[in-house]
Structure formats: structure tokens, C-alpha cells
Design a protein around this motif. Sequence first.
Motif, short mmCIF file in Angstrom:
data_model
loop_
_atom_site.label_atom_id
_atom_site.label_comp_id
_atom_site.label_asym_id
_atom_site.label_seq_id
_atom_site.Cartn_x
_atom_site.Cartn_y
_atom_site.Cartn_z
N SER A 48 52.19 37.65 37.04
CA SER A 48 50.88 37.76 36.38
C SER A 48 50.32 36.38 36.06
O SER A 48 49.13 36.12 36.26
N LEU A 49 51.17 35.51 35.55
CA LEU A 49 50.70 34.16 35.24
C LEU A 49 50.26 33.45 36.51
O LEU A 49 49.25 32.74 36.53
N ALA A 50 51.02 33.66 37.58
CA ALA A 50 50.65 33.03 38.86
C ALA A 50 49.31 33.57 39.34
O ALA A 50 48.48 32.81 39.86
N ALA A 51 49.09 34.85 39.19
CA ALA A 51 47.82 35.44 39.63
C ALA A 51 46.66 34.87 38.81
O ALA A 51 45.62 34.50 39.36
N ILE A 52 46.87 34.77 37.51
CA ILE A 52 45.82 34.20 36.64
C ILE A 52 45.52 32.78 37.07
O ILE A 52 44.38 32.36 37.25
N LYS A 53 46.57 31.99 37.25
CA LYS A 53 46.39 30.58 37.60
C LYS A 53 45.64 30.45 38.91
O LYS A 53 44.69 29.67 39.02
N LYS A 54 46.05 31.23 39.88
CA LYS A 54 45.47 31.09 41.22
C LYS A 54 44.03 31.59 41.27
O LYS A 54 43.13 30.87 41.69
N ILE A 55 43.84 32.82 40.86
CA ILE A 55 42.52 33.44 41.09
C ILE A 55 41.45 32.92 40.15
O ILE A 55 40.31 32.72 40.55
N ILE A 56 41.86 32.73 38.88
CA ILE A 56 40.84 32.31 37.91
C ILE A 56 40.69 30.80 37.85
O ILE A 56 39.57 30.28 37.91
N PHE A 57 41.82 30.09 37.76
CA PHE A 57 41.69 28.66 37.48
C PHE A 57 41.73 27.78 38.73
O PHE A 57 40.96 26.84 38.86
N ASP A 58 42.61 28.08 39.71
CA ASP A 58 42.66 27.24 40.91
C ASP A 58 41.49 27.53 41.85
O ASP A 58 40.78 26.63 42.28
N GLU A 59 41.33 28.81 42.18
CA GLU A 59 40.33 29.15 43.20
C GLU A 59 39.00 29.59 42.60
O GLU A 59 38.02 29.73 43.31
N GLN A 60 39.03 29.83 41.31
CA GLN A 60 37.81 30.24 40.58
C GLN A 60 37.07 31.37 41.29
O GLN A 60 35.84 31.35 41.38
N LYS A 61 37.81 32.34 41.73
CA LYS A 61 37.19 33.48 42.41
C LYS A 61 36.58 34.46 41.41
O LYS A 61 35.61 35.14 41.71
N ILE A 62 37.22 34.58 40.24
CA ILE A 62 36.69 35.48 39.21
C ILE A 62 36.82 34.81 37.86
O ILE A 62 37.55 33.81 37.72
N THR A 63 36.16 35.38 36.88
CA THR A 63 36.26 34.84 35.52
C THR A 63 37.30 35.63 34.73
O THR A 63 37.73 36.72 35.15
N TRP A 64 37.64 35.08 33.57
CA TRP A 64 38.58 35.74 32.68
C TRP A 64 38.05 37.11 32.28
O TRP A 64 38.79 38.11 32.30
N GLU A 65 36.77 37.18 31.94
CA GLU A 65 36.18 38.47 31.53
C GLU A 65 36.29 39.50 32.64
O GLU A 65 36.56 40.68 32.39
#
Lengths: 303, 807
Positions: B569-586
Motif C-alpha cells: 500500500s505504501l508503495a502504491a501511494i508513493k508511486k501513483i500519487i507522489f512519484d508519477e502524480q497520476k492521481i491525488t490523495w483525495e
Amino acid sequence: MSDEGYISTIQLYSTKDGPGIRSTVFFMGCNLKCKWCSNPELLTPDVKYMHFEHKCIHCSACVEIASNHSITFAEKGCRIDRQMCSNLAECAEICPQNAYEKIGFEISSEELVHKLMRDKEFYSVSNGGVTFSGGDSILQGDFIIDVAQRLHAQGIHIALDTAGNICWEKMKAIIENVDMVLYDIKAYAGEIHKICTAVDNTLILSNIKHISKMNKDIIIRMIIVPGFNDDMDDVYQRIVFIKSLGPSVKRVDILEYHNLGSGKYARLGIENPIQQVICNNYSLLEKVKKIACELGLNATILQ
Amino acid sequence: MKPFLDFVPQMNDIDLDRIARMQKKMEKRQASICSERALLITESFQSTEGEDYVLRKAKAFAHILKHMSIYIENDSLIFGNQASCNFAAPIFPEYSINWIIDELDEFHQRSGDVFQISEKVKKDLSGIASYWRNNTHQDEVFRNTPETIVLSEKQGVLHRGGISMSGDGHIVPKHELILEKGFRAIIGDAQQKLNETIDHEAQIFYQSVIITLEGVLVYIKRFSQLAYQMAEGEKDEKRKAELWKIGKMCETLMERPVQNFYEGCEVCYLVHVLQMLESNGHSFCYGRFDQYMIDLYHSDIQKDILTKEKALEVITHMFLMNSSHNKVRPYGHTKFSQGYPLYSNLMIGGRKPDGVDGSNELSYLCIEAMNLTSMAEPNFSMRYNQDTPADLLKLAAKLIRTGCGMPSMFNDEVAVRGLMDLGIPKEDALDYCAIGCVETGVPGKYGHRATGMTYVNWGKVLELVLNNGKDPNSGIQLISLNGRTDSEINYESYDEVWDAWEKLLKYYSDLAVECDAICDRSLAKYDASPFASCFIDNCMELGKTLKNGGCKYDVISQSNIGPCVVGNSLAAIKKIIFDEQKITWEQLLSAINNNWQGREASYIHKLAKNAPKFGNDDDYVDYIVKDVFDSYLKLLPAYKTERTGKGPEISCYTMSTSNITSYVPNGLDVGSTPDGRTAKSPLNEGCSPTQGTDMRGPTAVINSVAKLPNSKVAAGQLLNMRFSPGSLAGDENLNKFVNFLQACILKGIYHNQFNVVDSKTLLDAKEHPENYTDLIVRVAGYCAQFVALMPEAQNAIIARTENEWCM
């Protein structure tokens, strides 16, 4: 020296592609067209997309963005007009169910070796290594020579699984850089070979003759597909020919037909050359094994 | 079907028909509840009011052993029973009584782990309930549990299973001591020490030991009488002789050192049954059976009074009789450990204290015996290292291949290092054995459960990170991350998410340690076990029970569930939200709160599922899972056990991922998670990849697990792997599997348990291929697809399963 190769998969814990535990690299592109091919996604070197109808939930995401209305709903999954569709990559990306799988990517020899070395402990305890398969990796000769040399520098054993259909000069250069050859002999008579694989086998047979003098271990693969290459006279000729290759041939694997690849054709949107159900004839396979053993070959039926 | 894996009997000493009968009886056993122990302990306690609790326990134990029903199974060479009939569970009111009375009418209606209960037994138990209410271990724990812990349980983060209502169990006695001395000599030791000491606690302890062991000797002699009686009425000459021999043996059994191999096996079994009768804990283990029994075996063989075949028969009977025991737990806890489990671990192989590999003839015979037994008990495990004979590994692989999942394999190099890092001297570390399922300890020197004190649901802690500490199900918030009392939280960077994880982890781990201490303080009284204690260093020397500080090594751990779900889960958050910025936290939170339903949410679900997953040899996620382990390991040095400074040479906390089946009910309490997991679905088991996410075969799984700090998980790092039957079929594949085991040593894997699935499971794989992405198809030159099993591959595997097991 080629920098990039085209592959589809690095398959780990391969137990049927040579001795020990191995990693098998599946290369894109082949210059045969065997009717029973179980890796049709590797026939041509381009990137392709498989569609898995059982994963499709008809959400219409791909239908909506497909160019020229090239994707429509089928009863199960989607119907794709691959000639018309120019943006299949985007459709694959947008699918929420992973119902599209992209096959094929570029990789540098350095990166490929790095990935293959991750399993080195498994190779060393089992006297295994790496196998080049596909498709046919010999079509990317420069690349596999480069990879092979890098792997050898690390002490890794290399097996080449090939149909052997290129000129001897190129073949020789490749063989010099591998340790073992897994060689298919699909038929003896040229006409039968052509019907089954779309190509003549003169080069294939003469190549293995040369290879058998090069002091490399050889395992011959003899597939028997009922209705295609199971003519007993031709099978016998195959065996005699294999025997003539001499002591480099360590083993003959008799392979039964399997239809594990049949689903792939539909997923690729291409026609399966074998539409009918084919049942293996196990007594025939046993007979073949018996004949081979009587001639002094170390023959097994590989399951 | 061939009864043996490799063994070829030369003599006629092993009666296979009888073994088959016993095996069938055990296979078809029905669980029931027995009230004898409950009635007898109540009687005894009523007559010992006002005395020291330990003494009362000892006297009760002796009273039970004197009066309880005893029987000898018609087909068995091994005897000793825990309750009045086969597979009946005795009741232990001193630990807890309320749930028993509450469930009286429900035991037989359970959907799993059913227990039959007669009206008489219900009446018996109802009759004694009032004596025990408010006076049990569970009551004591309840009285002392603060509101925060109760609330954290309601949130679903903490779960106290056995420790709040049962005894600890998890003991491996010093078998060598018992075999060499016999109980009479130990009574003598206790008497001498009693005469010498002026310490009150020690006096009580030695008195308790004496009363307990005298009680056991009485119990044994009752079997002598019974056996002679049965012999008299026995028509079959062979059985008559056997019963007569049992009668004779029991006249002097444990009045002196063990005389031969048969006696030794019987004693090991008896000690096991008696420990199970003294306390309602489980995981009372046999330890390194092949090591401490080998001298007796060799001696008998040399003297010509034993054959290999007879030895195999005796061992098999001993193994089979383990399936006659039972313990009953509250229905809620049963879901955390299904299948009437007892975890009586028996271990073979491995290095001796001098460092030399100790595999011997008994190691091989035990594997053959386990094959004949084909039951879940004893919980069979094997130590191995680079010097383990390849043919022993191959025999173990043949047993694994039958689908029983045993032996589970322990890597000497990692386990020994793990114990030495705790400060345990090398010779003791080299002598380690498995306790319970995966827990590791030193036989004869470890006191308590080495794992599974309080259970902590890490999936829920992760969910709290997403919800500012406020549990969505219960609405309870014990700690806020941003000062707000609602669940709204926003993270600007991965580091912030990580900090939140560490903060909540520390909060709940601290709470869990407090919870452990509360239970331990109560267990010190209510689980005082003189019978178990007198066989563990240094209880006799110090004059203390195990729970009061008598054991030499006091190493405990909690059970942490779901580290891979957290890491993924942490890896998914890091990758999708913060590294690749594909989606936002909301967007992520919204998708999760809707359990991935809806057009946008299902696209985000795909991104989450496609994010790297542990078990595929992908450094990106694997090192994040490692971080998760490290975040917990660094908390441990600050935690103290209840017995610190009270006697043990080493007292500390370590880590374990031995979760039994708790990853399933824990998953039920947790909503969707950022790794793409759907709400209520199981967390991951031990340190194994989450089901359905490892897709690159077994070497990739090993490569991933190899990156974890395995030796620091010194109480057992559980890894479970599944193989399709085809992958172990035939000699060549078996050899490659043995190579695979050998490679796992080099890769620093701690433990591995292999489930070779049967055709029934494969039919399920057809229906739900997404749950079986780990099953591998290997055919020459065939590129087995990356994604799931396809129908034709499944059919091929199923067809092979039918054909390939007649070896």
C-alpha cells in the motif's frame, strides 16, 4: 554489437528448458510458422496486445476512445478490428480490468543480464542457467551473443532453444557462445516440414550436422503432432538422422502435442491453424521412444 | 497406494493393517466436550481454599490424574489420554468460564470446529460455573484492562486471543533430562532442594513439583492395572502379549531412567498429554525428537531388541495418538486458528550444539511415520543447512509432495544467527527447535510463548493512517495525527505518510506491550504450571515457576499481521500519487471509501493493483516492505517483559510473523487498501506475498523475502508457498525442488512451508483464477502467461494431478 533486444518475458524457475533451475528468455520473432505453435504472440517482432474476454466487464471505456469505432462489444469481451484500430495502446491503458495485456518490449543487454543474474544462486545449486527461447532468438543473433558473453563472464550456463533456420555463418557465431543446444527436428522429409512449418528444412538439418561436431551438448526435441508429422516412416527417418549426429546428442526429448497456446490465438485476434481437437497417441509416443532407444539413443517422453 | 515413501521393510514387525485402522479412526474422529477435568478440579479447589495458588494447582492436577477415566486404544502401543474419550476436549474453568457457559448450546452448531456436547456434560459445567465466576484468569485480566486497550480491540487493532483466557503453552521440556533421570529422581531433587531452602516461593514451588510428579506416577500405575485387566480378557495372542508388556512397563515407568526406545517414546508422549492436561494452552512440543531419542534407538538395535520396522511402528503409533487430543476455544477466537489446531511441533534434522549436522536414522523414520500418519498432528518440521544429506531433503520433498504441507523447513543458518543476536550462547542457539507453528526457541530453556502474545492488525493500523486515526467501522479514535477529531487528513509527501505510519505503529505497539504485561501478570498466578516448569532450566535451580522468572531464556513476541499489505500500500501511494502524480490523495481516498466502485474508482483500482507488489523481486516495493519490518524492529529494544530481572539470563522482545489463520479475520475488519485490496478480503499470511499478487514464480518470491531482515524476526518469519502438483512430479522435478530448498539457505530465508494443492483446489482455481496467479505451469518451450491461469492450462494441471500421484 546490438544494444537492444526484443523480448516478451523472462520466465523464472523454468524446469523444462534445460538442466537444473533456469530462467528462460522468450525472444520476439520467428522465421518458422509451425501449425501447432504455442507461442503465437512471438511469431512477429512487433508489440501486440492480447484481449482477455473473461476479464471484460463491458464498461465501454475502450469502446468510447477506440479510433474509427474499431472496438465494439462482443457477447463476451470486446471485438477489436485490429486493422482499423490505431490507438490500441491507449485503449489498453484505460481498461480498468487489465483485460488487455501488452506483449513485447525492448531491453538492453546490460539490463537483461542484470535481471537474469538475480536468480544466480538457484542456477548454481542446481547446475542450471539461462535459456534463450521464443520465437527464435537466433534472429537477434548479435544481441544474444552480447548477452551470452556477459553471462559467461559471470559463470552462467547458457542453453539455446532453436529451430536452427539461418545461414551457417551466423549460426556458428551464436553456437560458439552457448554451452548447450536444444534443437527442434520437426520432420525429416522437406515436403512434410514445409506443410507443418511453412519452411524448408535443408538448412535446419545441415546446421545441426555442423553443430554436432562442435563439442557442445545437444538435446534434440522431437514433437509428434497427430495428423501433421506423425507419419511413421518420416518419424523413423528423423530418428535415424538424429542417431547419425553422434555422441554430442545427449538426449532426445519426445514431445507430445499440447494445446496450452490455443487460447492465445483468440486473444491476439488471429486465426488458430489448428481448429480441431487433437488427441495425443500415447502408444505411438511409447513406440517412438522404443525405436529410438533400440538405436542406442537416450530417449525420454518429456511431460 | 504405496504405504512408504522410500522405506522397504525387511522384517514383519510393522502391522500396517492396524496402522490403517488407527489412521481411519483418527481421520473420522468427532470432537466432543468432556466435563471430567472440570468437575475434578472444582472438587479439589473446594478442598484447598486459602492455600497458595500454585499448590492448589498441583493438588488439583494430582486429584485429576487419580480419578479421571483412563483407557488404552485397542490398536495402539502408545497410551495416555487427556479426556474420557477420543478427541474430546477437557474444560479448564480456572482460566475462563463465562464463554463456555454462553456457548453451551452453540458448540455443536458451529460452522467449523464443531464440538458435540451431551446434556449431562452441559449440566456438569453449568453446575460448577458459579464457583469459578469472577475467579478466573480471564476475570483478572478483564479487571485490570484499561479503557484504551478495550477500545483498541473494538477498533480491531489489538486482539488478545489465548493469552487473556488460556494458558501460555508453547513449551518444549528438556526431554534428555526426563529420559535420563525419570520422575522419581526429580522428586528426589525437589525434596532435597525443599529441605535446603528458606525462600517461601521456592518452598511452595518444590512442594508443588513433588505433589505433581507423585500424582503422575499414580496415573501411570493405573495404566498398569488397566493393561493387565485388558490382557486377561484379550483373545488375540499378539495383542495379549503387548498389553501384558504395557502392564509390566507401567509398574516402574519413570520410577527410574527410561530403559529402552519403546519406553522413551511412551514417556515423550505421556509428558505431552500431561502438559496438555495441566494447562489449556497449546503448542506443547516434542522438540528435537530424532536427536534425543537416537541413543536409545542405537542401543536397542545393537542389543537386538528392536528392529527398524518396530521402531517405525512405535513412532507411527505415537504420531497417530496425537490426533486423539483436543482443546476447545471460544468461537470468535477459533476463526483466528481454524482446524482444531494444537501445534505439537516435532522437529528433525539440523546442527547439533557442536555445529555438526545431526541428521540420523530416526530423521528418515520420522518422515516415513508422518507419511503413514497423514494427519495435522504432530506439527512436523525440519531443520536443514548446507550439510544436510541430499537424500534426507529428497525424502522430505517426497512427503511435501503428498500434499500434507509437512515438514515445514527451517534454515539453520538464519535461525541460529537470530537467536545468537539476542545474546543466546552459540551451543544453545545451535540446539534450537520450533515451538508451536513457526516460533523458534531453545528446548528445555525457553519458558513462554515465543510468539503470539497480543495480536496487532497492521492492516487496520494502515487504515487508521488513511483516516487520521479514526476507525471507519467503530468511529473510535484513540490518537489523532493532525489534531482533528474527524477522519480528514491530507499528506503532502510520502515522508509524511511514512511518519504517520511510524507514529501509529509506536502507539499501538506500546499499547500491545501493556496488554501483554496485564495478561502475563495474571498468567503468573493462573497458569502456574509446576509439571511443565520442573523440566525447564532454571526453574528447579531457582525454585520458581516458568511464569515467575524460572526459565533461562525469556524471549517473547507479539504477532503482527499484514506487513506485505502495508508495504504494498505504501508503495502504491508513493508511486501513483507522489512519484508519477497520476492521481491525488483525495481521489485515492474517495476510491477506497467506495470500495473501488464507480468509473473513476475502478480506473484508480487498476492503477493500485498494477503498482509494484512484494513477491515479484521488484526492489521498489520490496525495500518498502523491509522498511515496514524495520520500523517495528527498532521499537523492540525499549520493551521489557514482566520477568525482567526476576531470574532469566535473557529477557527481551523479538518479532514474529507467525499468524496462524488470523490474516483472514483481520482482513474482514479492514476496508479497501491502497494496494488494490478490496474491503474485507484477507491480509497477507506471515511474510508471504498477498494472495493473487505474486506472479513471477517461486524464485522471485524467495528473492523478495531475502531482502527482509529475516534473522531479526527471531521468533519465526513465516513463509507459505503453493506449488502445483505437476511441478513436483517425477524424479527430475523433485531434484530441482531439492535444489530450490538448498538455494533458500543461500538466500537467507528463515522458514518455508509448502502446500502442494490437490485437484479440489485446482477446480476452485478454474472458478477464481485471480486467486491462483502463483501456480506455475512449466512446459518445454512454452511461454506460460504472465496473467493468471487460463482455462486450458488449468485443465492440463488438473489432468496431471489425476495421473501423477501414483509414484
